[in-house]
Design an enzyme around this catalytic site. Sequence first.
Site, PDB file in Angstrom:
ATOM      1  N   ASP A 285       8.002   4.376  10.020  1.00 56.71           N
ATOM      2  CA  ASP A 285       7.985   2.999  10.481  1.00 56.71           C
ATOM      3  C   ASP A 285       6.763   2.875  11.367  1.00 56.71           C
ATOM      4  O   ASP A 285       6.476   3.769  12.180  1.00 56.71           O
ATOM      5  CB  ASP A 285       9.248   2.617  11.240  1.00 56.71           C
ATOM      6  N   SER A 286       6.027   1.832  11.159  1.00 57.24           N
ATOM      7  CA  SER A 286       4.766   1.706  11.867  1.00 57.24           C
ATOM      8  C   SER A 286       4.465   0.238  12.093  1.00 57.24           C
ATOM      9  O   SER A 286       5.050  -0.646  11.461  1.00 57.24           O
ATOM     10  CB  SER A 286       3.637   2.362  11.069  1.00 57.24           C
TER      11      SER A 286
ATOM     12  N   PHE B 217      -4.452  -2.392   3.975  1.00 55.63           N
ATOM     13  CA  PHE B 217      -3.378  -3.386   3.874  1.00 55.63           C
ATOM     14  C   PHE B 217      -2.894  -3.717   5.276  1.00 55.63           C
ATOM     15  O   PHE B 217      -3.395  -3.194   6.262  1.00 55.63           O
ATOM     16  CB  PHE B 217      -2.229  -2.850   3.000  1.00 55.63           C
TER      17      PHE B 217
ATOM     18  N   ASN C 123       6.141   0.122  -0.632  1.00 52.31           N
ATOM     19  CA  ASN C 123       4.853  -0.448  -0.276  1.00 52.31           C
ATOM     20  C   ASN C 123       3.736   0.358  -0.938  1.00 52.31           C
ATOM     21  O   ASN C 123       3.566   1.544  -0.649  1.00 52.31           O
ATOM     22  CB  ASN C 123       4.704  -0.440   1.248  1.00 52.31           C
TER      23      ASN C 123
END
Length: 204
Positions: free
Chosen positions: A72-73, A155, A12
């Site tokens: 991880d979010s 984003f 990402n």
Amino acid sequence: MRRKTLVLATGNEGKIRELSSLLRDLPLRILTSRDFPEVPAPKEVGETFFDNAFLKARHWALATGHLALADDSGIEVDALGGAPGVRSARYAGPEATDEDNIRRLLEEMKGVPRENRTARFRCVIIVYHPSGRWIKAEGVWEGLIAEEPRGNQGFGYDPVFLPVEFDFTRTVAELSPETKNRFSHRGRALAALREMLPEFLRGL
């Protein structure tokens, strides 16, 4: 301290920019999962942010032989019982874009009054060494869900998240990257991680 290689377990672009910026002054050579095209990405099948961060960090560390950092979010919305949560990136479907996810979120929040639009970004970060040693950090960012997207920075759900630090008047997408990094869930998790990293690296 001898410089070590750290693989960011993400493709990402937004996360790569944020993580690289927040780690830039540490004695680390930063690579990303894109530098290892032969290694397939693991399936994120965990039920919690910790589960997914751990399985990604462990996978990339063992596959590359280097330290690996995975996060991880996601966003947790109280009016939706904590959803999208761990499924934030795929909220509108497996191939959903950021815009698709925001559209679904706003549709589900239609008619919810401001006082009930409370939400938070949550981030769990794992750094895993191929020897099996690992450390964990977590960060949370409180705010409200806006009624419509605003701004063109960041984003994910940034255009509809109004952080508490700015009296709920500006979305994250209206903040500079430097300001976002100072307050964000990922910035807070990394700040906690940075406190642990020197000792962790010395012990490897």
